[in-house]
Design a protein around this motif. Structure first.
Motif, PDB file in Angstrom:
ATOM      1  N   ALA A  18       4.611  -3.533  -2.294  1.00 27.98           N
ATOM      2  CA  ALA A  18       4.820  -2.474  -1.315  1.00 27.98           C
ATOM      3  C   ALA A  18       6.254  -1.867  -1.209  1.00 27.98           C
ATOM      4  O   ALA A  18       6.503  -0.923  -1.441  1.00 27.98           O
ATOM      5  CB  ALA A  18       4.323  -2.584  -0.203  1.00 27.98           C
ATOM      6  N   ASN A  19       7.176  -2.951  -1.208  1.00 30.81           N
ATOM      7  CA  ASN A  19       8.548  -2.723  -1.065  1.00 30.81           C
ATOM      8  C   ASN A  19       9.107  -1.827  -2.395  1.00 30.81           C
ATOM      9  O   ASN A  19       9.961  -0.755  -2.131  1.00 30.81           O
ATOM     10  CB  ASN A  19       9.482  -3.739  -0.880  1.00 30.81           C
ATOM     11  CG  ASN A  19       9.418  -4.573   0.583  1.00 30.81           C
ATOM     12  OD1 ASN A  19       9.108  -3.837   1.547  1.00 30.81           O
ATOM     13  ND2 ASN A  19       9.597  -5.938   0.642  1.00 30.81           N
ATOM     14  N   VAL A  20       8.690  -2.177  -3.478  1.00 33.22           N
ATOM     15  CA  VAL A  20       9.283  -1.550  -4.675  1.00 33.22           C
ATOM     16  C   VAL A  20       8.703  -0.303  -5.034  1.00 33.22           C
ATOM     17  O   VAL A  20       9.286   1.003  -5.147  1.00 33.22           O
ATOM     18  CB  VAL A  20       8.821  -2.459  -5.921  1.00 33.22           C
ATOM     19  CG1 VAL A  20       9.158  -1.746  -7.201  1.00 33.22           C
ATOM     20  CG2 VAL A  20       9.970  -3.738  -5.867  1.00 33.22           C
ATOM     21  N   GLU A  21       7.428   0.060  -4.685  1.00 35.59           N
ATOM     22  CA  GLU A  21       6.761   1.367  -4.721  1.00 35.59           C
ATOM     23  C   GLU A  21       7.399   2.336  -3.607  1.00 35.59           C
ATOM     24  O   GLU A  21       7.698   3.283  -4.001  1.00 35.59           O
ATOM     25  CB  GLU A  21       5.336   0.994  -4.501  1.00 35.59           C
ATOM     26  CG  GLU A  21       4.601   0.515  -5.638  1.00 35.59           C
ATOM     27  CD  GLU A  21       3.148   0.312  -5.407  1.00 35.59           C
ATOM     28  OE1 GLU A  21       2.400   0.028  -6.416  1.00 35.59           O
ATOM     29  OE2 GLU A  21       2.384   0.318  -4.226  1.00 35.59           O
ATOM     30  N   ASN A  22       7.518   1.887  -2.508  1.00 35.53           N
ATOM     31  CA  ASN A  22       8.082   2.551  -1.404  1.00 35.53           C
ATOM     32  C   ASN A  22       9.456   2.850  -1.698  1.00 35.53           C
ATOM     33  O   ASN A  22       9.810   4.475  -1.495  1.00 35.53           O
ATOM     34  CB  ASN A  22       7.778   2.036   0.183  1.00 35.53           C
ATOM     35  CG  ASN A  22       6.613   1.924   0.497  1.00 35.53           C
ATOM     36  OD1 ASN A  22       5.497   2.641  -0.010  1.00 35.53           O
ATOM     37  ND2 ASN A  22       6.185   0.988   1.418  1.00 35.53           N
ATOM     38  N   ALA A  23      10.222   2.260  -2.251  1.00 37.57           N
ATOM     39  CA  ALA A  23      11.669   2.526  -2.354  1.00 37.57           C
ATOM     40  C   ALA A  23      11.809   3.555  -3.467  1.00 37.57           C
ATOM     41  O   ALA A  23      12.480   4.353  -3.305  1.00 37.57           O
ATOM     42  CB  ALA A  23      12.293   1.215  -2.953  1.00 37.57           C
ATOM     43  N   LEU A  24      11.024   3.618  -4.530  1.00 36.63           N
ATOM     44  CA  LEU A  24      10.847   4.512  -5.634  1.00 36.63           C
ATOM     45  C   LEU A  24      10.216   5.754  -5.033  1.00 36.63           C
ATOM     46  O   LEU A  24      10.808   6.928  -5.252  1.00 36.63           O
ATOM     47  CB  LEU A  24      10.071   4.205  -6.742  1.00 36.63           C
ATOM     48  CG  LEU A  24      10.605   2.964  -7.605  1.00 36.63           C
ATOM     49  CD1 LEU A  24       9.870   2.141  -8.511  1.00 36.63           C
ATOM     50  CD2 LEU A  24      11.887   3.386  -8.126  1.00 36.63           C
ATOM     51  N   LYS A  25       9.324   5.824  -4.373  1.00 39.85           N
ATOM     52  CA  LYS A  25       8.542   7.053  -3.877  1.00 39.85           C
ATOM     53  C   LYS A  25       9.470   7.789  -2.941  1.00 39.85           C
ATOM     54  O   LYS A  25       9.090   8.921  -2.645  1.00 39.85           O
ATOM     55  CB  LYS A  25       7.241   6.612  -3.473  1.00 39.85           C
ATOM     56  CG  LYS A  25       6.200   6.390  -4.049  1.00 39.85           C
ATOM     57  CD  LYS A  25       4.988   5.641  -3.463  1.00 39.85           C
ATOM     58  CE  LYS A  25       3.787   5.192  -4.320  1.00 39.85           C
ATOM     59  NZ  LYS A  25       2.628   4.951  -3.748  1.00 39.85           N
ATOM     60  N   ALA A  26      10.509   7.094  -2.262  1.00 44.17           N
ATOM     61  CA  ALA A  26      11.467   7.752  -1.390  1.00 44.17           C
ATOM     62  C   ALA A  26      12.432   8.592  -2.097  1.00 44.17           C
ATOM     63  O   ALA A  26      13.007   9.248  -1.304  1.00 44.17           O
ATOM     64  CB  ALA A  26      11.960   6.798  -0.562  1.00 44.17           C
ATOM     65  N   LEU A  27      12.532   8.493  -3.419  1.00 40.09           N
ATOM     66  CA  LEU A  27      13.442   9.282  -4.059  1.00 40.09           C
ATOM     67  C   LEU A  27      12.986  10.727  -4.470  1.00 40.09           C
ATOM     68  O   LEU A  27      11.756  10.743  -4.797  1.00 40.09           O
ATOM     69  CB  LEU A  27      13.904   8.448  -5.548  1.00 40.09           C
ATOM     70  CG  LEU A  27      14.594   7.171  -5.406  1.00 40.09           C
ATOM     71  CD1 LEU A  27      14.648   6.523  -6.667  1.00 40.09           C
ATOM     72  CD2 LEU A  27      15.783   7.313  -4.671  1.00 40.09           C
ATOM     73  N   ASP A  28      13.776  11.601  -4.261  1.00 41.29           N
ATOM     74  CA  ASP A  28      13.412  12.902  -4.613  1.00 41.29           C
ATOM     75  C   ASP A  28      13.202  12.734  -6.179  1.00 41.29           C
ATOM     76  O   ASP A  28      13.870  12.433  -6.974  1.00 41.29           O
ATOM     77  CB  ASP A  28      14.404  13.952  -4.337  1.00 41.29           C
ATOM     78  CG  ASP A  28      14.659  14.150  -2.839  1.00 41.29           C
ATOM     79  OD1 ASP A  28      13.615  13.856  -2.092  1.00 41.29           O
ATOM     80  OD2 ASP A  28      15.718  14.779  -2.485  1.00 41.29           O
ATOM     81  N   GLY A  29      12.084  13.330  -6.581  1.00 45.53           N
ATOM     82  CA  GLY A  29      11.753  13.593  -8.106  1.00 45.53           C
ATOM     83  C   GLY A  29      10.596  12.559  -8.242  1.00 45.53           C
ATOM     84  O   GLY A  29      10.179  12.678  -9.511  1.00 45.53           O
ATOM     85  N   VAL A  30      10.272  11.406  -7.690  1.00 45.98           N
ATOM     86  CA  VAL A  30       9.563  10.401  -8.025  1.00 45.98           C
ATOM     87  C   VAL A  30       8.095  10.875  -7.697  1.00 45.98           C
ATOM     88  O   VAL A  30       7.804  11.260  -6.126  1.00 45.98           O
ATOM     89  CB  VAL A  30       9.941   9.135  -7.452  1.00 45.98           C
ATOM     90  CG1 VAL A  30       8.527   8.291  -7.712  1.00 45.98           C
ATOM     91  CG2 VAL A  30      11.080   8.514  -8.124  1.00 45.98           C
ATOM     92  N   ARG A  31       7.323  10.909  -8.391  1.00 42.41           N
ATOM     93  CA  ARG A  31       5.786  11.543  -8.145  1.00 42.41           C
ATOM     94  C   ARG A  31       4.862  10.410  -7.815  1.00 42.41           C
ATOM     95  O   ARG A  31       4.249  10.375  -6.612  1.00 42.41           O
ATOM     96  CB  ARG A  31       5.167  12.547  -9.112  1.00 42.41           C
ATOM     97  CG  ARG A  31       3.818  12.825  -8.967  1.00 42.41           C
ATOM     98  CD  ARG A  31       3.020  13.561  -9.971  1.00 42.41           C
ATOM     99  NE  ARG A  31       2.457  14.752  -9.675  1.00 42.41           N
ATOM    100  CZ  ARG A  31       2.220  15.738 -10.269  1.00 42.41           C
ATOM    101  NH1 ARG A  31       2.318  15.496 -11.599  1.00 42.41           N
ATOM    102  NH2 ARG A  31       1.713  16.809 -10.034  1.00 42.41           N
TER     103      ARG A  31
END
Length: 70
Positions: A18-31
């Motif tokens: 969850a930590n890894v997925e959420n950190a990436l999803k928080a970035l603009d441009g990550v779908r």
């Protein structure tokens, strides 16, 4: 959109996932970001004109305990 899979070391449980997925999803441009604990990697769908793999690596590395390989 680009889809790539990156190795991420240090993931061991659902909380790590969850930590890894959420950190990436928080970035603009990550779908989307989908971690495989068994394979120790994350598959990311992203807009390459908005976010780079280096920016994604920084986001993961800054969480602590994890390291993404480009």
């Amino acid at each position: 959109m680009e889809t790539k899979t990156f190795e991420v070391s240090g993931m061991k449980c659902g909380h790590c996932k969850a930590n890894v997925e959420n950190a990436l999803k928080a970035l603009d441009g990550v779908r989307s970001a989908n971690v495989s604990l068994a394979d120790k990697n994350v598959t990311v769908e992203y807009d390459e004109s908005t976010v780079s793999p280096a920016q994604m690596k920084d986001a993961i590395d800054n969480i602590g305990h994890f390291e993404m390989t480009l």
